[in-house]
Design a protein around this motif. Sequence first.
Motif, PDB file in Angstrom:
ATOM      1  N   THR A 103       0.834  -1.204   0.000  1.00 57.82           N
ATOM      2  CA  THR A 103       0.000   0.000   0.000  1.00 57.82           C
ATOM      3  C   THR A 103       0.869   1.256   0.000  1.00 57.82           C
ATOM      4  OG1 THR A 103      -1.817  -1.114   1.137  1.00 57.82           O
ATOM      5  CG2 THR A 103      -1.751   1.289   1.297  1.00 57.82           C
ATOM      6  N   ALA A 104       1.936   1.238   0.799  1.00 52.08           N
ATOM      7  CA  ALA A 104       2.841   2.390   0.841  1.00 52.08           C
ATOM      8  C   ALA A 104       3.555   2.567  -0.498  1.00 52.08           C
ATOM      9  CB  ALA A 104       3.854   2.214   1.968  1.00 52.08           C
ATOM     10  N   PHE A 105       4.021   1.474  -1.079  1.00 53.94           N
ATOM     11  CA  PHE A 105       4.687   1.563  -2.384  1.00 53.94           C
ATOM     12  C   PHE A 105       3.727   2.108  -3.446  1.00 53.94           C
ATOM     13  CE2 PHE A 105       8.109  -1.947  -1.585  1.00 53.94           C
ATOM     14  CZ  PHE A 105       8.776  -1.074  -0.752  1.00 53.94           C
ATOM     15  N   THR A 106       2.487   1.649  -3.403  1.00 59.45           N
ATOM     16  CA  THR A 106       1.498   2.134  -4.372  1.00 59.45           C
ATOM     17  C   THR A 106       1.299   3.635  -4.241  1.00 59.45           C
ATOM     18  OG1 THR A 106       0.335   0.006  -4.417  1.00 59.45           O
ATOM     19  CG2 THR A 106      -0.899   1.940  -5.135  1.00 59.45           C
ATOM     20  N   ALA A 107       1.231   4.119  -3.004  1.00 60.32           N
ATOM     21  CA  ALA A 107       1.063   5.564  -2.774  1.00 60.32           C
ATOM     22  C   ALA A 107       2.241   6.348  -3.339  1.00 60.32           C
ATOM     23  CB  ALA A 107       0.902   5.843  -1.284  1.00 60.32           C
ATOM     24  N   LEU A 108       3.454   5.837  -3.150  1.00 61.41           N
ATOM     25  CA  LEU A 108       4.627   6.505  -3.723  1.00 61.41           C
ATOM     26  C   LEU A 108       4.563   6.494  -5.245  1.00 61.41           C
ATOM     27  CD1 LEU A 108       7.468   5.135  -1.407  1.00 61.41           C
ATOM     28  CD2 LEU A 108       6.617   7.484  -1.486  1.00 61.41           C
ATOM     29  N   GLY A 109       4.122   5.370  -5.797  1.00 58.24           N
ATOM     30  CA  GLY A 109       4.001   5.275  -7.248  1.00 58.24           C
ATOM     31  C   GLY A 109       2.999   6.261  -7.810  1.00 58.24           C
ATOM     32  N   VAL A 110       1.853   6.400  -7.137  1.00 59.87           N
ATOM     33  CA  VAL A 110       0.842   7.364  -7.580  1.00 59.87           C
ATOM     34  C   VAL A 110       1.403   8.782  -7.511  1.00 59.87           C
ATOM     35  CG1 VAL A 110      -1.388   8.394  -6.993  1.00 59.87           C
ATOM     36  CG2 VAL A 110      -1.120   5.905  -6.974  1.00 59.87           C
ATOM     37  N   ALA A 111       2.145   9.084  -6.450  1.00 54.72           N
ATOM     38  CA  ALA A 111       2.727  10.422  -6.305  1.00 54.72           C
ATOM     39  C   ALA A 111       3.694  10.733  -7.439  1.00 54.72           C
ATOM     40  CB  ALA A 111       3.430  10.546  -4.957  1.00 54.72           C
ATOM     41  N   GLU A 152       9.737 -10.991  -3.126  1.00 55.44           N
ATOM     42  CA  GLU A 152      10.119 -10.666  -4.491  1.00 55.44           C
ATOM     43  C   GLU A 152       9.070  -9.778  -5.155  1.00 55.44           C
ATOM     44  OE1 GLU A 152      12.258 -10.225  -7.856  1.00 55.44           O
ATOM     45  OE2 GLU A 152      12.913 -11.006  -5.907  1.00 55.44           O
ATOM     46  N   GLU A 153       7.802  -9.997  -4.854  1.00 55.92           N
ATOM     47  CA  GLU A 153       6.745  -9.141  -5.398  1.00 55.92           C
ATOM     48  C   GLU A 153       6.963  -7.686  -4.975  1.00 55.92           C
ATOM     49  OE1 GLU A 153       3.007 -10.610  -4.079  1.00 55.92           O
ATOM     50  OE2 GLU A 153       3.160 -12.504  -5.176  1.00 55.92           O
ATOM     51  N   LEU A 154       7.268  -7.495  -3.701  1.00 58.20           N
ATOM     52  CA  LEU A 154       7.492  -6.140  -3.199  1.00 58.20           C
ATOM     53  C   LEU A 154       8.752  -5.523  -3.797  1.00 58.20           C
ATOM     54  CD1 LEU A 154       6.570  -6.591   0.572  1.00 58.20           C
ATOM     55  CD2 LEU A 154       5.214  -5.457  -1.205  1.00 58.20           C
ATOM     56  N   ARG A 155       9.799  -6.331  -3.914  1.00 60.40           N
ATOM     57  CA  ARG A 155      11.035  -5.819  -4.501  1.00 60.40           C
ATOM     58  C   ARG A 155      10.789  -5.359  -5.934  1.00 60.40           C
ATOM     59  NH1 ARG A 155      15.307  -6.595  -7.587  1.00 60.40           N
ATOM     60  NH2 ARG A 155      14.314  -8.406  -8.563  1.00 60.40           N
ATOM     61  N   ALA A 156       9.983  -6.130  -6.677  1.00 58.54           N
ATOM     62  CA  ALA A 156       9.663  -5.745  -8.055  1.00 58.54           C
ATOM     63  C   ALA A 156       8.872  -4.434  -8.085  1.00 58.54           C
ATOM     64  CB  ALA A 156       8.866  -6.863  -8.735  1.00 58.54           C
ATOM     65  N   GLU A 157       7.974  -4.243  -7.136  1.00 52.69           N
ATOM     66  CA  GLU A 157       7.231  -2.979  -7.052  1.00 52.69           C
ATOM     67  C   GLU A 157       8.181  -1.811  -6.831  1.00 52.69           C
ATOM     68  OE1 GLU A 157       3.725  -2.654  -4.584  1.00 52.69           O
ATOM     69  OE2 GLU A 157       3.438  -4.823  -4.612  1.00 52.69           O
ATOM     70  N   LEU A 158       9.134  -1.994  -5.904  1.00 53.58           N
ATOM     71  CA  LEU A 158      10.064  -0.917  -5.592  1.00 53.58           C
ATOM     72  C   LEU A 158      10.984  -0.626  -6.776  1.00 53.58           C
ATOM     73  CD1 LEU A 158      10.976   1.058  -3.433  1.00 53.58           C
ATOM     74  CD2 LEU A 158      12.525  -0.705  -2.556  1.00 53.58           C
ATOM     75  N   VAL A 159      11.441  -1.661  -7.457  1.00 59.55           N
ATOM     76  CA  VAL A 159      12.283  -1.475  -8.637  1.00 59.55           C
ATOM     77  C   VAL A 159      11.517  -0.695  -9.712  1.00 59.55           C
ATOM     78  CG1 VAL A 159      13.393  -2.686 -10.554  1.00 59.55           C
ATOM     79  CG2 VAL A 159      13.775  -3.461  -8.214  1.00 59.55           C
ATOM     80  N   ALA A 160      10.235  -1.015  -9.872  1.00 58.93           N
ATOM     81  CA  ALA A 160       9.428  -0.306 -10.865  1.00 58.93           C
ATOM     82  C   ALA A 160       9.280   1.165 -10.501  1.00 58.93           C
ATOM     83  CB  ALA A 160       8.053  -0.963 -10.986  1.00 58.93           C
ATOM     84  N   ILE A 161       9.073   1.449  -9.210  1.00 56.35           N
ATOM     85  CA  ILE A 161       8.966   2.841  -8.757  1.00 56.35           C
ATOM     86  C   ILE A 161      10.260   3.591  -9.039  1.00 56.35           C
ATOM     87  CG2 ILE A 161       8.807   4.303  -6.704  1.00 56.35           C
ATOM     88  CD1 ILE A 161       6.881   2.197  -5.549  1.00 56.35           C
ATOM     89  N   SER A 162      11.387   2.966  -8.697  1.00 49.20           N
ATOM     90  CA  SER A 162      12.677   3.604  -8.944  1.00 49.20           C
ATOM     91  C   SER A 162      12.902   3.835 -10.434  1.00 49.20           C
ATOM     92  CB  SER A 162      13.800   2.740  -8.364  1.00 49.20           C
ATOM     93  OG  SER A 162      15.058   3.310  -8.642  1.00 49.20           O
ATOM     94  N   GLY A 163      12.490   2.871 -11.245  1.00 45.83           N
ATOM     95  CA  GLY A 163      12.648   3.014 -12.691  1.00 45.83           C
ATOM     96  C   GLY A 163      11.850   4.184 -13.247  1.00 45.83           C
ATOM     97  N   ARG A 164      10.633   4.346 -12.723  1.00 42.76           N
ATOM     98  CA  ARG A 164       9.804   5.468 -13.177  1.00 42.76           C
ATOM     99  C   ARG A 164      10.411   6.803 -12.749  1.00 42.76           C
ATOM    100  NH1 ARG A 164       4.187   3.907 -10.766  1.00 42.76           N
ATOM    101  NH2 ARG A 164       3.633   6.003 -11.493  1.00 42.76           N
TER     102      ARG A 164
END
Length: 376
Positions: free
Chosen positions: A50-58, A100-112
């Motif tokens: 949920t926190a990663f999603t919020a960062l991604g939306v931001a 691994e699912e969470l790590r992939a989320e974080l990698v995607a956020i960093s990539g964006r």
Amino acid sequence: MLAAAAELFAERGYPQVAMSDIAEAVAIGPSALYRHFRGKQELLHEVISTAFTALGVALETDLADGRAGLDTIAAAALEHRGVGVLWQREARHLEPERHEELRAELVAISGRLAAKISGTRVDLHNQQVDLLAWATLGSLISVSYHRVQLPRADYVRLLAQLGADVLATTFSAESGPAAASPSQVEPTSSTKDAVVSAAMQLFSQRGYHGTSVDDIGAVVGIAGPSIYHHFPSKPEVLLATIAEGERWLTDDLARTLAETTSPVEALNRVVRSFAEYALSHPDAMDVLIAETDALPSSEQRRVRKVQRDYINAWVDLLRDLHRLDNGPARIRVQAAFTVINDVARTPHLRGAPDIGPAVVAIASSILGLTVQAPVE
């Protein structure tokens, strides 16, 4: 439920929190909680996701808008303040596929974020852009590691400024250490030393609770129970691994304060030496950050005090240098620490060419320092 779980996991540590504790915090029965989540694993995963999603939306905001874009990301980081601790310290308790699912989320956020940075910092190559993306995220979620309180608007403004400082970092062509964690136990002078070295690596890789004395013995080449000839208990082995990092922190700080004559000289020196140590000893940093909570409570308090005293010394130097109040100085120091630690504990960042001077440059930018060449 998610907010209560996030607070309890961050404050007490995942192993010490029961589903009944979370239910009690929101004034419901455990059975009601289980109607929403099948267990603690699912709840921890959902809190972090949920926190990663919020960062991604931001990140949908445009960094080209300057402060407005960074304010949005900073506000999301502050809203989910515990995510740094939960990801760095508690996520290791998840099953591998969940982690691994969470790590992939974080990698995607960093990539964006990296894609946005590349549009504003055309002077940088891809590795530098990637480093700035991870460092920007690290500086923002560093609020997980302290309890400083400021008025919300002031807090968002300061966090956004930290992000801006990271993004404005200028890199030099200076070469420096690009250390990696050793792949096997280094030769030592005694079996006891070998046990400490093996334990440090295994605690870093698997966590304290995921490592048995048999695992440690297998790496050293002895039977697991033979470890008790050298240490009275498994917690004593953990304490010995943490003591390695503790000694370095206290000794280096004492040397620096004795041999420097100004806050700027002292800060430049400790930033450089801490970065070099962290990059060269990522396993030690892992254990210091993630496994201290596994110690008996009395040792936890002592170790935490050593860490606080070390950080407090940086805060005092920064306050003297820039005439800052304690709160803003502490926020900046913790941001610099978090960036250095995150880079040291992330293999693809730690192994990049010239990572030593690069991470020193970022930390120095956060602290408002002019990077100085090392004294030969």
